[in-house]
Motif scaffolding. Structure first.
Motif, PDB file in Angstrom:
ATOM      1  N   ARG A  39       0.878  -1.182   0.000  1.00 37.79           N
ATOM      2  CA  ARG A  39       0.000   0.000   0.000  1.00 37.79           C
ATOM      3  C   ARG A  39       0.907   1.221   0.000  1.00 37.79           C
ATOM      4  O   ARG A  39       1.909   1.242   0.695  1.00 37.79           O
ATOM      5  CB  ARG A  39      -0.883  -0.002   1.243  1.00 37.79           C
ATOM      6  N   LEU A  40       0.550   2.228  -0.783  1.00 38.11           N
ATOM      7  CA  LEU A  40       1.308   3.473  -0.783  1.00 38.11           C
ATOM      8  C   LEU A  40       0.973   4.218   0.504  1.00 38.11           C
ATOM      9  O   LEU A  40      -0.197   4.442   0.810  1.00 38.11           O
ATOM     10  CB  LEU A  40       0.981   4.309  -2.010  1.00 38.11           C
ATOM     11  N   ILE A  65      -4.746  -1.582  -2.968  1.00 32.72           N
ATOM     12  CA  ILE A  65      -3.628  -2.435  -2.592  1.00 32.72           C
ATOM     13  C   ILE A  65      -3.024  -2.952  -3.886  1.00 32.72           C
ATOM     14  O   ILE A  65      -3.734  -3.380  -4.787  1.00 32.72           O
ATOM     15  CB  ILE A  65      -4.098  -3.579  -1.687  1.00 32.72           C
ATOM     16  N   TYR A  66      -1.714  -2.889  -3.987  1.00 31.98           N
ATOM     17  CA  TYR A  66      -1.015  -3.294  -5.190  1.00 31.98           C
ATOM     18  C   TYR A  66      -0.298  -4.626  -4.970  1.00 31.98           C
ATOM     19  O   TYR A  66       0.204  -4.897  -3.888  1.00 31.98           O
ATOM     20  CB  TYR A  66       0.026  -2.246  -5.592  1.00 31.98           C
ATOM     21  N   LYS A  67      -0.222  -5.426  -6.016  1.00 31.99           N
ATOM     22  CA  LYS A  67       0.521  -6.682  -6.008  1.00 31.99           C
ATOM     23  C   LYS A  67       1.840  -6.447  -6.725  1.00 31.99           C
ATOM     24  O   LYS A  67       1.876  -5.834  -7.793  1.00 31.99           O
ATOM     25  CB  LYS A  67      -0.277  -7.772  -6.727  1.00 31.99           C
ATOM     26  N   GLU A  91       7.021  -4.517 -11.071  1.00 31.53           N
ATOM     27  CA  GLU A  91       5.962  -3.517 -11.118  1.00 31.53           C
ATOM     28  C   GLU A  91       5.005  -3.741  -9.952  1.00 31.53           C
ATOM     29  O   GLU A  91       4.991  -4.819  -9.361  1.00 31.53           O
ATOM     30  CB  GLU A  91       5.166  -3.637 -12.426  1.00 31.53           C
ATOM     31  N   ILE A  92       4.206  -2.706  -9.652  1.00 32.66           N
ATOM     32  CA  ILE A  92       3.090  -2.885  -8.733  1.00 32.66           C
ATOM     33  C   ILE A  92       1.818  -2.688  -9.550  1.00 32.66           C
ATOM     34  O   ILE A  92       1.726  -1.783 -10.358  1.00 32.66           O
ATOM     35  CB  ILE A  92       3.149  -1.942  -7.510  1.00 32.66           C
ATOM     36  N   SER A  93       0.869  -3.589  -9.334  1.00 33.51           N
ATOM     37  CA  SER A  93      -0.340  -3.593 -10.142  1.00 33.51           C
ATOM     38  C   SER A  93      -1.560  -3.674  -9.234  1.00 33.51           C
ATOM     39  O   SER A  93      -1.610  -4.490  -8.312  1.00 33.51           O
ATOM     40  CB  SER A  93      -0.311  -4.794 -11.092  1.00 33.51           C
ATOM     41  N   GLY A  94      -2.546  -2.829  -9.509  1.00 34.96           N
ATOM     42  CA  GLY A  94      -3.781  -2.870  -8.746  1.00 34.96           C
ATOM     43  C   GLY A  94      -4.691  -1.720  -9.126  1.00 34.96           C
ATOM     44  O   GLY A  94      -4.242  -0.688  -9.619  1.00 34.96           O
ATOM     45  N   GLY A  95      -5.977  -1.889  -8.894  1.00 34.17           N
ATOM     46  CA  GLY A  95      -6.942  -0.838  -9.202  1.00 34.17           C
ATOM     47  C   GLY A  95      -6.966  -0.442 -10.658  1.00 34.17           C
ATOM     48  O   GLY A  95      -7.282   0.691 -10.998  1.00 34.17           O
ATOM     49  N   GLY A  96      -6.600  -1.381 -11.538  1.00 33.84           N
ATOM     50  CA  GLY A  96      -6.631  -1.108 -12.965  1.00 33.84           C
ATOM     51  C   GLY A  96      -5.421  -0.348 -13.483  1.00 33.84           C
ATOM     52  O   GLY A  96      -5.386   0.042 -14.647  1.00 33.84           O
TER      53      GLY A  96
END
Length: 125
Positions: free
Chosen positions: A78-79, A87-89, A98-103
């Protein structure tokens, strides 16, 4: 030069293990020997690595979060500057983390060191 570092998720025991040995065949990880961080060799596991195997190999990004925790592939972050962000994976794609989440998807780098590891995909749904 950073030496690659890995951890291993054991699907059978449902716990994270430290990697002791990786065997490569034709440049690809094929076999891993792993043990628990507490040193109890009976709770370790050895086996093939792959999409259908019981051991999932995850690489360290070389970066640490705002609290000094190492960030690995498949961690959830989480930033810290905006708790309303998704929340990013942490993923490895096209030779970079990379971080990916919320489109959306962002390169994981020094500009995201204000993130916090809050879990991983194996123990947090």
């Amino acid at each position: 030069m950073m030496v690659p570092k890995f951890r291993a998720w054991d699907e059978t025991q449902h716990k994270m293990l430290q990697v002791d040995y990786i065997e490569f065949i034709d440049g690809k990880a094929y076999w891993v020997e792993a043990s628990p961080a507490d040193g109890n060799v009976q709770d370790g596991n050895d086996g093939p690595i792959g999409d259908n195997s019981q051991i999932k190999l995850e690489q360290y990004t070389g970066l640490k979060d705002a609290n000094g925790n190492e960030i690995y592939e498949n961690d959830l972050v989480r930033l810290t500057d905006d708790l309303e962000d998704p929340i990013y994976k942490v993923i490895f794609d096209e030779a970079k983390f990379e971080i990916s989440g919320g489109g959306v998807c962002y390169d994981l780098g020094e500009e995201f060191m204000d993130c916090e590891v809050i879990g991983n995909v194996h123990t947090n749904s």
